[in-house]
Design a protein around this motif. Structure first.
Motif, PDB file in Angstrom:
ATOM      1  N   LEU A 192       2.351  20.054  70.478  1.00  0.00           N
ATOM      2  CA  LEU A 192       2.176  18.798  69.749  1.00  0.00           C
ATOM      3  C   LEU A 192       3.401  17.895  69.834  1.00  0.00           C
ATOM      4  CD1 LEU A 192       0.264  17.185  67.817  1.00  0.00           C
ATOM      5  CD2 LEU A 192       1.533  18.229  65.933  1.00  0.00           C
ATOM      6  N   TYR A 193       3.164  16.682  70.327  1.00  0.00           N
ATOM      7  CA  TYR A 193       4.188  15.627  70.329  1.00  0.00           C
ATOM      8  C   TYR A 193       3.737  14.553  69.362  1.00  0.00           C
ATOM      9  CZ  TYR A 193       6.530  17.559  74.416  1.00  0.00           C
ATOM     10  OH  TYR A 193       7.219  18.373  75.259  1.00  0.00           O
ATOM     11  N   LEU A 194       4.668  14.066  68.543  1.00  0.00           N
ATOM     12  CA  LEU A 194       4.260  13.125  67.502  1.00  0.00           C
ATOM     13  C   LEU A 194       5.376  12.144  67.182  1.00  0.00           C
ATOM     14  CD1 LEU A 194       2.382  13.944  64.276  1.00  0.00           C
ATOM     15  CD2 LEU A 194       4.722  13.157  64.082  1.00  0.00           C
TER      16      LEU A 194
ATOM     17  N   ILE B 242       9.339  12.516  66.687  1.00  0.00           N
ATOM     18  CA  ILE B 242       9.766  13.490  65.674  1.00  0.00           C
ATOM     19  C   ILE B 242       9.454  14.916  66.131  1.00  0.00           C
ATOM     20  CG2 ILE B 242       9.589  14.219  63.281  1.00  0.00           C
ATOM     21  CD1 ILE B 242      10.428  11.451  63.149  1.00  0.00           C
ATOM     22  N   LEU B 243       8.213  15.135  66.557  1.00  0.00           N
ATOM     23  CA  LEU B 243       7.847  16.469  67.035  1.00  0.00           C
ATOM     24  C   LEU B 243       7.803  16.438  68.562  1.00  0.00           C
ATOM     25  CD1 LEU B 243       5.044  17.480  64.486  1.00  0.00           C
ATOM     26  CD2 LEU B 243       7.535  17.748  64.312  1.00  0.00           C
ATOM     27  N   LYS B 244       8.450  17.455  69.166  1.00  0.00           N
ATOM     28  CA  LYS B 244       8.621  17.433  70.622  1.00  0.00           C
ATOM     29  C   LYS B 244       8.067  18.700  71.240  1.00  0.00           C
ATOM     30  CE  LYS B 244      12.748  14.749  69.681  1.00  0.00           C
ATOM     31  NZ  LYS B 244      14.216  14.750  69.573  1.00  0.00           N
ATOM     32  N   GLY B 245       6.792  18.919  71.024  1.00  0.00           N
ATOM     33  CA  GLY B 245       6.158  20.095  71.636  1.00  0.00           C
ATOM     34  C   GLY B 245       6.148  21.293  70.718  1.00  0.00           C
ATOM     35  N   ILE B 246       5.398  21.169  69.604  1.00  0.00           N
ATOM     36  CA  ILE B 246       5.299  22.289  68.661  1.00  0.00           C
ATOM     37  C   ILE B 246       4.150  23.195  69.073  1.00  0.00           C
ATOM     38  CG2 ILE B 246       4.667  22.901  66.280  1.00  0.00           C
ATOM     39  CD1 ILE B 246       7.159  21.636  65.889  1.00  0.00           C
ATOM     40  N   ASN B 247       4.415  24.526  69.042  1.00  0.00           N
ATOM     41  CA  ASN B 247       3.366  25.511  69.247  1.00  0.00           C
ATOM     42  C   ASN B 247       3.404  26.492  68.085  1.00  0.00           C
ATOM     43  OD1 ASN B 247       2.046  25.053  71.957  1.00  0.00           O
ATOM     44  ND2 ASN B 247       4.236  24.948  72.487  1.00  0.00           N
ATOM     45  N   LEU B 248       2.230  26.747  67.516  1.00  0.00           N
ATOM     46  CA  LEU B 248       2.195  27.657  66.370  1.00  0.00           C
ATOM     47  C   LEU B 248       0.797  28.241  66.266  1.00  0.00           C
ATOM     48  CD1 LEU B 248       3.801  28.600  63.779  1.00  0.00           C
ATOM     49  CD2 LEU B 248       2.714  26.695  62.587  1.00  0.00           C
ATOM     50  N   LYS B 249       0.708  29.558  66.033  1.00  0.00           N
ATOM     51  CA  LYS B 249      -0.601  30.189  65.846  1.00  0.00           C
ATOM     52  C   LYS B 249      -0.571  31.022  64.579  1.00  0.00           C
ATOM     53  CE  LYS B 249      -1.990  30.225  70.683  1.00  0.00           C
ATOM     54  NZ  LYS B 249      -1.049  29.119  70.983  1.00  0.00           N
ATOM     55  N   ILE B 250      -1.567  30.808  63.737  1.00  0.00           N
ATOM     56  CA  ILE B 250      -1.629  31.553  62.468  1.00  0.00           C
ATOM     57  C   ILE B 250      -2.981  32.236  62.367  1.00  0.00           C
ATOM     58  CG2 ILE B 250      -1.581  31.365  59.951  1.00  0.00           C
ATOM     59  CD1 ILE B 250       0.225  28.929  60.241  1.00  0.00           C
TER      60      ILE B 250
ATOM     61  N   THR C 180       1.878   9.123  64.511  1.00  0.00           N
ATOM     62  CA  THR C 180       0.967   8.984  65.643  1.00  0.00           C
ATOM     63  C   THR C 180       1.115  10.194  66.562  1.00  0.00           C
ATOM     64  OG1 THR C 180       1.681   6.699  65.523  1.00  0.00           O
ATOM     65  CG2 THR C 180       0.160   7.264  67.303  1.00  0.00           C
ATOM     66  N   LYS C 181      -0.002  10.882  66.768  1.00  0.00           N
ATOM     67  CA  LYS C 181       0.041  12.018  67.700  1.00  0.00           C
ATOM     68  C   LYS C 181       0.040  11.482  69.123  1.00  0.00           C
ATOM     69  CE  LYS C 181      -2.219  15.390  64.699  1.00  0.00           C
ATOM     70  NZ  LYS C 181      -3.066  14.724  63.702  1.00  0.00           N
ATOM     71  N   LYS C 182       0.989  11.948  69.929  1.00  0.00           N
ATOM     72  CA  LYS C 182       1.114  11.465  71.306  1.00  0.00           C
ATOM     73  C   LYS C 182       0.373  12.383  72.278  1.00  0.00           C
ATOM     74  CE  LYS C 182       3.353   7.722  70.788  1.00  0.00           C
ATOM     75  NZ  LYS C 182       2.706   6.454  71.107  1.00  0.00           N
TER      76      LYS C 182
ATOM     77  N   LEU D  86      12.738  25.726  63.112  1.00  0.00           N
ATOM     78  CA  LEU D  86      12.424  24.419  63.696  1.00  0.00           C
ATOM     79  C   LEU D  86      13.698  23.591  63.728  1.00  0.00           C
ATOM     80  CD1 LEU D  86       9.969  22.582  64.586  1.00  0.00           C
ATOM     81  CD2 LEU D  86      10.014  21.669  62.274  1.00  0.00           C
ATOM     82  N   VAL D  87      14.084  23.165  64.906  1.00  0.00           N
ATOM     83  CA  VAL D  87      15.260  22.303  65.043  1.00  0.00           C
ATOM     84  C   VAL D  87      14.897  21.158  65.982  1.00  0.00           C
ATOM     85  CG1 VAL D  87      17.659  22.176  65.857  1.00  0.00           C
ATOM     86  CG2 VAL D  87      16.880  24.205  64.631  1.00  0.00           C
ATOM     87  N   ASP D  88      15.168  19.956  65.533  1.00  0.00           N
ATOM     88  CA  ASP D  88      14.933  18.757  66.330  1.00  0.00           C
ATOM     89  C   ASP D  88      13.539  18.711  66.960  1.00  0.00           C
ATOM     90  OD1 ASP D  88      15.548  16.312  67.444  1.00  0.00           O
ATOM     91  OD2 ASP D  88      16.427  17.190  69.262  1.00  0.00           O
ATOM     92  N   GLY D  89      12.533  18.983  66.146  1.00  0.00           N
ATOM     93  CA  GLY D  89      11.161  18.799  66.612  1.00  0.00           C
ATOM     94  C   GLY D  89      10.608  19.905  67.482  1.00  0.00           C
TER      95      GLY D  89
END
Lengths: 466, 245, 352
Positions: free
Chosen positions: B11-13, B20-28, B58-60, B219-222
């Motif tokens: 996720l980039y946002l 702000i977010l630079k490629g988040i990956n998370l699975k729950i 805005t989601k990119k 989480l550091v810098d997105g």
């Protein structure tokens, strides 16, 4: 939300048009002949006829206000100032003609009379068609009747008070009112009598291109207490209707009066109303007002705090939608030491509607030790609407505590997001915030009326928010 | 279909122009408790807001999947009704709407069923007792004039009442004293079961002293720069985020 | 009789605040050049000339007073600012028996990216019946910042009329501080047209009215630019039979999305015959804005007074201290210590 969330009501309830089926409708316009004819039709005593003619003269001499909404579309030549329905006054709903009774039925008046009121008056066009009060109150000396009966049966009291609280020269529409008044309620609460349930008068204007000019005169004697409710509505017509009522309240020492209004005139109505209370020593008058209807409203109830320690509170909301210009507010004059006033006003503008809060707080030189606090909040629901706040604060002595605060803004996006995160749609979220915004006013109303007010808000919001 | 409850995929946002977010990956998965830790401004609160599609952002690129369905572009209330709850760092004040009425209304929206008033009030009262909340707050306007602690407990109360599948707790522990943090942890334990999950967002790990968690993400810098178990939180507590910057 | 200082919207005429009606005021039409002007410390990047320029105002006090400026002005000052560093300039007018009437027209253009500060001071000799009618017209171009301190120390038998008008462009900032102590009638208008995006107008006023002084302040901020910002902060004191009308308008015009406007007026009453009339107007035709106003009025708190007196101050001193304390927030914006001290002395003199 047991109280606030009820099924939407059908707007049609307010819009039922009965046939314009009158007994007598005076020709349109305003002349000496017309005023004399009204006086004749109403069988006025001479003194009343004189007041009417004097008022007409005042009307002709007074100018239209140079401020506030544009009233140029009001053409007195096109308004019939007196329309007598095809029935006399009755104290049993059974005797009210069916079409008129049905209207009041649908507005819920007989129902709430049974449940929660001490007495009810109902006016249809220019005349009161129903008036009744609980038996035990009559025994206590309470008088609650239509104004015409009062003029006939209590001429001395009426003469002493009628157009004495509000002078006929106060402004053009008061003069008009005094010239052509018809209908309205007279209330007299004897010394020390405290009514536990409210009295309610409901005013319905059915006839197109006509006006309603009811007069309400209330006298609350020393130590007595009353809650009076007035409701008003009309079906919508294409041409303007006019409402210029007048309310005169005399609240004597240590007495209490709460005056609640739910105003839902149709959106072709010019509502140019005048209300004033004269308040005695340690007495209190509370105004609770919800303004939803009418095309133009100009209404600023006035509390005159004449007795030491007198108090007044004003709690009001106006909600202006498309084509509406609601210019409302409050006036108070502190004329005695240690008097106090509290104002809490809210307004909501949407779909191009305009709300104006206009007010006067005057603290006279002899009102030492007085206190006044005013709070106004305005909510803008879109960017085509208008919301103005125009308060005058006139302080003429030093030993006072006076404060005034006003805020204007929109519903915050953050708040909407918060509510949406709890599963509410955007529309629901906004409606909830608006209802919450109006809650301080609906909380002041009896439950049935709070429900009605919330229904009106729901109606107004329908389709308006998105 | 995977058995993940929530998936955030690359996720980039942006907030306005700023990334702000630079490629988040998370699975729950159901039954898990996850923690996202990170310094101020790293994008923690933004991640929570992104899951509920706050339109301030805005989601990119990338997407968010809940129970196999892409919810990236659903409206906030639709996501909430699917069973995602967020406890706000700064809960909004809603004058004129009481806690009881609000929750009753929200519960009705969530379940689509009428709420039985008496039973509901009883349930609410019990939860409030367990969370050491003043029962009088039930009739007060939502969050209006509540202290910081009362607001946070009120968020936990809402979580218990609305009973979501995924509860995101954004800085629910911040600004609370030791006792209040214990109460909040107790609330989480009351809520937690085999089929739901919790995502805790925090910049300190006081709350973790009272709670057993499955995964800790840093989480550091997105970006998520490290993932581990509860020990990772202890390491961060001792060493700070310095080595990830 | 003349009507001056009309409010942007009218209210009921019985409230007597839509305008101020003055009787027996003479508007001199034959005036000689005003010679007692002192202009000092002008930076080389600030150009000043004294050509006569005709002005048109969007607002102003009245047609009569504007015409007088255009036909009979006796002090014309045109200022063009090109300085990027903030330098202070001073313009001082002193009315005396040879210069009884001042009709001044001050035109200021703050060019792009400039910074500047002006002190404009009006004083008068005691016991002369002076007359002042002035205009300060500011055009703040993009990214400029201008600070103007207007000090009115005219005596209490002179009439004082002042109209200030600002046109504020993108990212420009106009800060006015007005010290209104003098004048028999002090009638002043402040009008800002915040046309630029992120434009800003900050107006801070302190006033003191004593004896039979009349103050009529009509302040208007029209927000047009997106994210524009307007503030009006007024602190005042009235004693004896002084009378003050404060009319403040924050007007959110269509298009000023995300604009913020606030206005606050507080009046301390030091006598039971002083009169404070206030009309804080908020007008709004735009949704996404934040507007707030507040006014308050009353005498000095007994508790505070008692507290200060318990520390050994007499009533007068304690009052002076309280007044100074109320004014302090605004006085802090005056960086010129000499001027600040003069104002503080004036406060003490007035309260005595």
């Amino acid at each position: 939300m047991s109280k606030t969330y009820v099924e939407d009501i059908n707007r049609n309830v307010y819009d039922i048009k009965n046939e314009d089926n009158y007994d007598y409708k005076i020709q349109k316009g305003l002349t000496r002949e017309i005023v004399e004819e009204i006086s004749k039709q109403k069988k006025d005593p001479d003194w009343m006829r004189e007041i009417r003619l004097k008022a007409l003269e005042a009307y002709n001499n007074l100018e239209l206000p140079t401020w506030g909404p544009d009233l140029s579309e009001l053409k007195m030549d096109e308004i019939a100032t007196y329309v007598r329905p095809k029935t006399g006054m009755s104290n049993s709903w059974e005797d009210v003609p069916e079409d008129i009774r049905n209207t009041f039925d649908k507005l819920g008046i007989p129902e709430s009379e049974k449940k929660s009121l001490a007495g009810v008056g109902a006016q249809y066009d220019s005349e009161v068609v129903y008036h009744n009060m609980k038996e035990e109150l009559i025994k206590q000396g309470v008088i609650y009747t239509d104004m015409e009966t009062a003029v006939r049966e209590y001429p001395e009291i009426v003469k002493e008070h009628f157009m004495k609280c509000v002078p006929i020269t106060d402004h053009k529409f008061v003069a008009l009112h005094a010239a052509v008044w018809s209908g309205g309620s007279f209330v007299y609460i004897p010394k020390g009598v405290k009514l536990e349930m409210p009295l309610q008068s409901y005013f319905r204007l059915n006839s197109p291109e006509s006006g309603q000019f009811e007069h309400t005169l209330i006298i609350v004697e020393e130590g007595a207490s009353l809650h009076f409710i007035e409701g008003c509505s009309a079906p919508k017509y294409n041409k303007v209707n006019l409402h210029a009522g007048c309310v005169e309240l005399y609240v004597k020492d240590n007495a209490y009066l709460r005056y609640s209004t739910i105003e839902n005139w149709s959106k072709n109505m010019l509502n140019l109303n005048t209300k004033k209370a004269i308040i005695g020593k340690n007495a209190q008058v509370d105004w609770v007002t919800g303004s939803f209807g009418s095309k133009i409203s100009m209404l600023y109830p006035l509390s005159v705090l004449n007795g030491e320690g007198a108090k007044t509170e004003y709690t009001g909301i106006s909600f202006a939608g498309e084509g509406q210009n609601l210019d409302t507010g409050f006036k108070t004059i502190h004329n005695a030491p240690n008097t106090s006033s509290v104002v809490n006003s809210k307004s909501i503008s949407k779909n191009g509607g305009k709300c104006t809060y206009r007010s006067l707080v005057k603290i006279s030189e002899n009102a030492k030790g007085s206190k006044c606090s005013v709070s106004c909040e305005s909510l803008m629901l879109d960017d085509i609407s208008i919301s103005d706040t125009i308060p005058v604060n006139d302080v003429q002595t030093d030993e006072v505590e006076f404060s005034h605060e006003a805020k204007i803004g929109k519903i915050s996006d953050k708040t909407i997001f918060y509510l949406m995160s709890r599963g509410l749609s955007e529309e629901d979220a906004k409606a909830m915030i608006v209802r919450g915004f109006a809650a301080p006013i609906s909380n002041e109303l009896p439950v049935e009326y709070a429900v009605e007010m919330n229904n009106l808000i729901n109606l107004e919001l329908e389709g308006a928010i998105g | 279909m995977s058995d993940n409850l929530l998936e955030i995929n690359n996720l980039y946002l942006n907030a306005e122009e700023k990334e702000i977010l630079k490629g988040i990956n998370l699975k729950i998965k159901p039954g898990e408790i996850h923690v996202i830790m990170g310094p101020n401004g790293s994008g923690k609160t933004t991640t929570a807001n992104a899951i509920l599609n706050n339109l301030e952002y805005t989601k990119k690129s990338g997407n968010i999947v809940f129970e196999g369905e892409d919810i990236s572009n659903l409206k906030t209330d639709e996501i909430a009704r699917k069973g995602v709850f967020m406890s706000f760092q700064l809960p909004e004040e809603i004058p004129g709407i009481s806690v009881t009425n609000f929750l009753k209304y929200a519960k009705n929206k969530m379940t689509g069923e009428p709420v039985k008033v008496f039973k509901f009030k009883e349930e609410l009262k019990q939860y409030m007792e367990q969370l050491n909340m003043n029962p009088q707050n039930m009739e007060r306007s939502l969050n209006v004039g509540f202290s910081g602690g009362e607001k946070k407990k009120n968020e936990i109360l809402q979580m218990l009442v609305l009973n979501p599948k995924l509860a995101i707790l954004d800085e629910t522990d911040s600004g609370l004293d030791v006792d209040a943090i214990k109460t909040v942890s107790k609330g989480i334990e009351m809520f937690k079961n085999e089929s739901n999950a919790v995502l805790i967002i925090t910049h300190n790990n006081k709350i973790l002293h009272n709670l057993k968690v499955d995964y800790v993400h840093v989480l550091v810098d997105g970006k998520i720069v490290a993932t581990g178990n509860q020990e990772l939180a202890t390491i961060i507590e001792n060493e700070g985020y310095g080595k990830y910057k | 009789m003349v009507n001056l200082n009309e409010t942007p919207v009218r209210t009921c005429e019985h409230f007597k605040i839509n305008n101020i009606k003055l009787e027996n005021v003479l508007f001199p039409n034959e005036v000689e050049e005003f010679r007692n002007i002192n202009i000092s410390k002008v930076h080389s990047n600030v150009n000043i000339d004294s050509k006569t320029k005709k002005v048109k105002l969007a607002y102003g006090l009245s047609e009569i007073l504007l015409e007088q400026i255009n036909n009979n002005s006796n002090a014309n000052i045109n200022i063009e600012i090109n300085s990027k560093t903030n330098n202070e300039s001073k313009i001082e007018f002193k009315l005396d028996k040879d210069n009884l009437n001042l009709i001044d027209n001050i035109q200021i253009t703050a060019n792009e990216n400039t910074k500047s500060t002006f002190i404009i001071k009006y004083e008068s000799e005691n016991n002369i019946e002076g007359y002042h009618n002035g205009i300060i017209n500011v055009n703040a171009k993009k990214e400029s910042e201008i600070n103007i301190i207007v000090v009115n120390l005219l005596n209490e038998i002179s009439n004082n009329f002042l109209a200030i008008e600002n046109l504020i462009e993108n990212n420009a900032k106009v800060n006015f501080t007005i010290i209104d102590f003098g004048g028999k009638n002090t009638i002043s208008n402040y009008y800002s047209n915040l046309i630029g995006e992120k434009s800003e107008s900050n107006l801070k006023t302190i006033y003191i009215g004593k004896e039979n002084q009349i103050l009529d302040l009509n302040y208007i901020d029209e927000l047009r630019g997106a994210k524009s910002n307007a503030n009006i902060e007024v602190q005042g004191v009235l004693k004896d039979n002084a009378k003050k009308n404060f009319k403040g308008t924050i007007d959110f015009k269509k298009g000023c999305k995300k604009a913020i406007g606030s206005e606050n007026e507080n009046c301390m009453l030091l006598s039971d015959t002083a009169k404070s009339l206030a009309l804080p107007i908020l007008l709004c035709s735009e949704e996404d804005v934040e507007g707030a106003h507040s006014t308050s009025c009353g005498k000095i708190g007994e508790k505070e007074l008692f507290y200060i007196m318990s520390r050994g101050f007499d009533v007068k001193e304690a009052m002076k201290l309280m007044v100074r304390a109320n004014f302090n927030g605004i006085l802090e914006s005056i960086k010129n210590e000499e001027l600040k001290n003069q104002i503080l002395e004036e406060i003490d003199k007035k309260i005595d």
